[in-house]
Scaffold this motif. Structure first.
Motif, mmCIF file in Angstrom:
data_model
loop_
_atom_site.group_PDB
_atom_site.id
_atom_site.type_symbol
_atom_site.label_atom_id
_atom_site.label_comp_id
_atom_site.label_asym_id
_atom_site.label_seq_id
_atom_site.Cartn_x
_atom_site.Cartn_y
_atom_site.Cartn_z
ATOM 1 N N UNK A 1 8.624 11.310 -11.497
ATOM 2 C CA UNK A 1 7.512 11.411 -12.439
ATOM 3 C C UNK A 1 7.071 12.868 -12.509
ATOM 4 N N UNK A 2 6.709 13.314 -13.699
ATOM 5 C CA UNK A 2 6.136 14.650 -13.853
ATOM 6 C C UNK A 2 5.310 14.709 -15.127
ATOM 7 N N UNK A 3 4.400 15.678 -15.149
ATOM 8 C CA UNK A 3 3.617 15.933 -16.353
ATOM 9 C C UNK A 3 4.081 17.259 -16.927
ATOM 10 N N UNK A 4 4.504 17.249 -18.188
ATOM 11 C CA UNK A 4 4.949 18.469 -18.877
ATOM 12 C C UNK A 4 3.761 19.014 -19.659
ATOM 13 N N UNK A 5 3.312 20.206 -19.274
ATOM 14 C CA UNK A 5 2.201 20.886 -19.936
ATOM 15 C C UNK A 5 2.779 21.993 -20.817
ATOM 16 N N UNK A 6 2.224 22.145 -22.022
ATOM 17 C CA UNK A 6 2.768 23.113 -22.974
ATOM 18 C C UNK A 6 1.665 23.928 -23.638
ATOM 19 N N UNK A 7 1.960 25.199 -23.884
ATOM 20 C CA UNK A 7 1.141 26.025 -24.768
ATOM 21 C C UNK A 7 1.927 26.108 -26.069
ATOM 22 N N UNK A 8 1.267 25.738 -27.170
ATOM 23 C CA UNK A 8 1.918 25.759 -28.476
ATOM 24 C C UNK A 8 1.179 26.708 -29.413
ATOM 25 N N UNK A 9 1.937 27.268 -30.345
ATOM 26 C CA UNK A 9 1.356 28.091 -31.408
ATOM 27 C C UNK A 9 0.971 27.156 -32.544
ATOM 28 N N UNK A 10 -0.263 27.227 -32.976
ATOM 29 C CA UNK A 10 -0.736 26.379 -34.058
ATOM 30 C C UNK A 10 -0.302 26.967 -35.402
ATOM 31 N N UNK A 11 0.403 26.165 -36.178
ATOM 32 C CA UNK A 11 0.861 26.606 -37.498
ATOM 33 C C UNK A 11 1.070 25.392 -38.387
ATOM 34 N N UNK B 1 0.850 -1.185 0.000
ATOM 35 C CA UNK B 1 0.000 0.000 0.000
ATOM 36 C C UNK B 1 0.893 1.245 0.000
ATOM 37 N N UNK B 2 0.534 2.241 -0.803
ATOM 38 C CA UNK B 2 1.254 3.526 -0.865
ATOM 39 C C UNK B 2 2.763 3.329 -1.000
ATOM 40 N N UNK B 3 3.155 2.684 -2.067
ATOM 41 C CA UNK B 3 4.561 2.357 -2.305
ATOM 42 C C UNK B 3 5.283 3.528 -2.968
ATOM 43 N N UNK B 4 6.128 4.218 -2.206
ATOM 44 C CA UNK B 4 6.841 5.393 -2.729
ATOM 45 C C UNK B 4 8.090 5.006 -3.509
ATOM 46 N N UNK C 1 2.435 14.999 -9.534
ATOM 47 C CA UNK C 1 1.779 13.774 -9.983
ATOM 48 C C UNK C 1 2.436 12.526 -9.387
ATOM 49 N N UNK C 2 3.749 12.578 -9.088
ATOM 50 C CA UNK C 2 4.432 11.373 -8.596
ATOM 51 C C UNK C 2 3.813 10.855 -7.303
ATOM 52 N N UNK C 3 3.563 11.717 -6.348
ATOM 53 C CA UNK C 3 2.990 11.253 -5.079
ATOM 54 C C UNK C 3 1.588 10.686 -5.286
ATOM 55 N N UNK C 4 0.850 11.206 -6.272
ATOM 56 C CA UNK C 4 -0.483 10.677 -6.568
ATOM 57 C C UNK C 4 -0.395 9.305 -7.230
ATOM 58 N N UNK C 5 0.602 9.128 -8.116
ATOM 59 C CA UNK C 5 0.795 7.833 -8.767
ATOM 60 C C UNK C 5 1.143 6.752 -7.747
ATOM 61 N N UNK C 6 1.890 7.113 -6.725
ATOM 62 C CA UNK C 6 2.350 6.140 -5.728
ATOM 63 C C UNK C 6 1.405 6.017 -4.533
ATOM 64 N N UNK C 7 0.233 6.621 -4.631
ATOM 65 C CA UNK C 7 -0.756 6.578 -3.562
ATOM 66 C C UNK C 7 -1.860 5.588 -3.945
ATOM 67 N N UNK C 8 -2.038 4.554 -3.148
ATOM 68 C CA UNK C 8 -3.032 3.522 -3.455
ATOM 69 C C UNK C 8 -4.191 3.570 -2.470
#
Length: 181
Positions: free
Chosen positions: A97-107, A88-91, A122-129
């Protein structure tokens, strides 16, 4: 006399509401559209585990974007149905772990990244059961914004996972971008 007060009050309220509506439609914030979203899914294998039990993580990412004036706003909601592990809750599932969010110009061609941010929460959420060691959860990034002018923009994102004991560093998992705004 009572009728006169009631009808006068009603007229004042209607006039006030009409004035408020006229002011609200004139502000730039009122011109903002609601978020437009795209959802995509991937089944991601745990490369550090080679045992007999199921070890895939079914990940669903919803990338959303909206525009207000010359600014593009984006966020991502990541949810997953992970496997059941022995603890349970294996760290120690991930070294990072991370989520890369980007704003891009459409072309035409490749859309250039105008602004990006890495969200490590996000890492602590991924490892939380749950109490049965089922790793099902979700994470929503903060909103990322970029003033893009008159150009069209969109939100995009990548999930980066560094599995413990696989010796390969971060694995990048890309998902479908938001609609263009």
């Amino acid at each position: 006399m009572r009728k006169l007060k009631r009808s006068t009050s009603t007229a004042v309220i209607i006039a006030a509401l009409a004035g408020t509506a006229a002011i609200a439609t004139a502000t730039p914030a009122a011109a903002a559209t609601s978020y437009k979203c795209t959802t995509s899914t991937k089944s991601i294998d745990d490369p550090a585990y080679t045992g007999p039990w199921a070890d895939n993580w079914d990940v669903r990412v919803t990338l959303c974007a909206k525009r207000s004036g010359s600014t593009v706003y984006t966020y991502a909601k990541v949810s997953w149905d992970g496997p059941a592990y022995g603890q349970v809750d294996d760290s120690t599932i991930f070294d990072g772990a991370y989520f890369k969010l980007q704003v891009k110009k459409s072309q035409a061609g490749t859309d250039p990244v105008k602004k990006s941010a890495n969200y490590y929460g996000i890492e602590s959420r991924l490892e939380n059961s749950d109490s049965n060691a089922n790793y099902n959860n979700s994470y929503t990034t903060p909103v990322l914004s970029y003033t893009i002018g008159s150009a069209r923009g969109l939100g995009d994102g990548e999930l980066h996972l560094d599995w413990n004991n696989d010796g390969k560093g971060y694995w990048k998992h890309q998902f479908s971008a938001s609609p263009v705004v």
